[in-house]
Design an enzyme around this catalytic site. Structure first.
Site, PDB file in Angstrom:
ATOM      1  N   ASP A 141      26.408   2.765  24.333  1.00 32.79           N
ATOM      2  CA  ASP A 141      25.229   2.619  23.470  1.00 32.79           C
ATOM      3  C   ASP A 141      25.170   1.223  22.856  1.00 32.79           C
ATOM      4  OD1 ASP A 141      24.082   5.053  23.878  1.00 32.79           O
ATOM      5  OD2 ASP A 141      25.019   6.024  22.160  1.00 32.79           O
TER       6      ASP A 141
ATOM      7  N   THR B 280      32.077  20.619  24.942  1.00 37.87           N
ATOM      8  CA  THR B 280      33.490  20.818  25.301  1.00 37.87           C
ATOM      9  C   THR B 280      34.247  19.484  25.354  1.00 37.87           C
ATOM     10  OG1 THR B 280      32.994  20.548  27.637  1.00 37.87           O
ATOM     11  CG2 THR B 280      32.903  22.791  26.775  1.00 37.87           C
TER      12      THR B 280
ATOM     13  N   ARG C 100      29.772  13.151  29.561  1.00 37.41           N
ATOM     14  CA  ARG C 100      30.574  13.977  28.679  1.00 37.41           C
ATOM     15  C   ARG C 100      29.759  15.179  28.220  1.00 37.41           C
ATOM     16  NH1 ARG C 100      33.977  12.097  23.361  1.00 37.41           N
ATOM     17  NH2 ARG C 100      32.041  11.563  22.361  1.00 37.41           N
TER      18      ARG C 100
ATOM     19  N   ASP D   4      30.285   4.153  20.223  1.00 35.19           N
ATOM     20  CA  ASP D   4      30.006   4.423  21.635  1.00 35.19           C
ATOM     21  C   ASP D   4      29.782   3.096  22.360  1.00 35.19           C
ATOM     22  OD1 ASP D   4      28.577   6.966  23.446  1.00 35.19           O
ATOM     23  OD2 ASP D   4      28.349   4.892  24.084  1.00 35.19           O
TER      24      ASP D   4
HETATM   25  N1  URA Z   1      33.769   6.590  24.394  1.00 37.59           N
HETATM   26  C1  URA Z   1      33.254   5.638  23.567  1.00 37.59           C
HETATM   27  O1  URA Z   1      32.315   4.919  23.913  1.00 37.59           O
HETATM   28  N2  URA Z   1      33.822   5.505  22.353  1.00 37.59           N
HETATM   29  C2  URA Z   1      34.834   6.260  21.920  1.00 37.59           C
HETATM   30  O2  URA Z   1      35.305   6.063  20.801  1.00 37.59           O
HETATM   31  C3  URA Z   1      35.359   7.234  22.814  1.00 37.59           C
HETATM   32  C4  URA Z   1      34.806   7.382  24.034  1.00 37.59           C
END
Ligand code: URA
Length: 205
Positions: A197, A100, A96, A194
């Protein structure tokens, strides 16, 4: 199954859940999702013999191709392979762009498939849908048939679901739950943060 899913999802959401607990809950939750994905396969009869007599058994008709989206989709691969043992496995790598929020495609290794195969895209968080839309575009370009593609996600945002349905109305969605919305950083709310993570233990304290 609903209560089990809710309890596992609660563990996944809770901030204090450790990485090892998160992995355990994720594995169990994704096994349930894999079971739901099974419902999208047609089945065929075949003759079997129980210790008592001959009867009719059922087996899945079509082969599965599993495609985890790197990195967090890796978390879903093992639980799905438990159910789809014969599956061929491919990978899409997207990252990602933090400015953007658009997906940048950096890797793909997709096995040969035919139009009859069911392709299951594994991405635990269906947020904006940007990554999955790009993966779908690449698969359709490779002549995958839209109705044979399944997206499996642990949590989805309404925005992501709408984006996928708008462009690919025949793609099947297997979703653990649908949350309220996305926040300004495109995280799902309430979500779980995330996924990658938390699963890989790479959260910066
Ligand atoms: N990716 C993630 O790991 N968590 C989110 O909330 C959105 C995208």
């Amino acid at each position: 199954m609903q209560n089990l899913k809710s309890e596992l999802l609660t563990l996944l959401r809770m901030e204090e859940t450790s990485s090892s607990e998160f992995r355990k809950a994720s594995k169990a939750f994704c096994s349930l999702l894999a079971g739901e994905a099974f419902n999208h396969f047609s089945m065929e009869n075949f003759s079997i013999r129980t210790p008592v007599e001959k009867t009719t058994g059922l087996k899945r008709k079509k082969a599965a191709v599993l495609i985890p989206i790197l990195r967090s989709g890796i978390a879903m691969l093992d639980p799905f392979l438990e159910f789809f043992e014969e599956a061929r496995v491919g990978f899409f790598g997207f990252e990602r762009d933090e400015k953007t929020f658009l997906p940048k495609h950096y890797y793909q290794n997709i096995p040969v498939f035919n139009q009859e195969d069911k392709i299951i895209l594994l991405d635990p968080m269906l947020a904006t849908g940007g990554t999955l839309l790009e993966a779908l575009r690449l698969l359709i370009e490779k002549k995958a048939s839209e109705e044979n593609i399944i997206i499996a996600s642990v949590i989805a945002a309404p925005e992501g679901i709408e984006a996928v349905k708008k462009l690919y109305p025949n793609v099947k969605l297997v979703l653990g739950t649908v949350d309220h919305k996305l926040n300004e950083k495109c995280f799902i709310v309430p979500g779980l943060g995330d996924f990658g993570d938390r699963y890989f233990g790479t959260l910066i304290p």
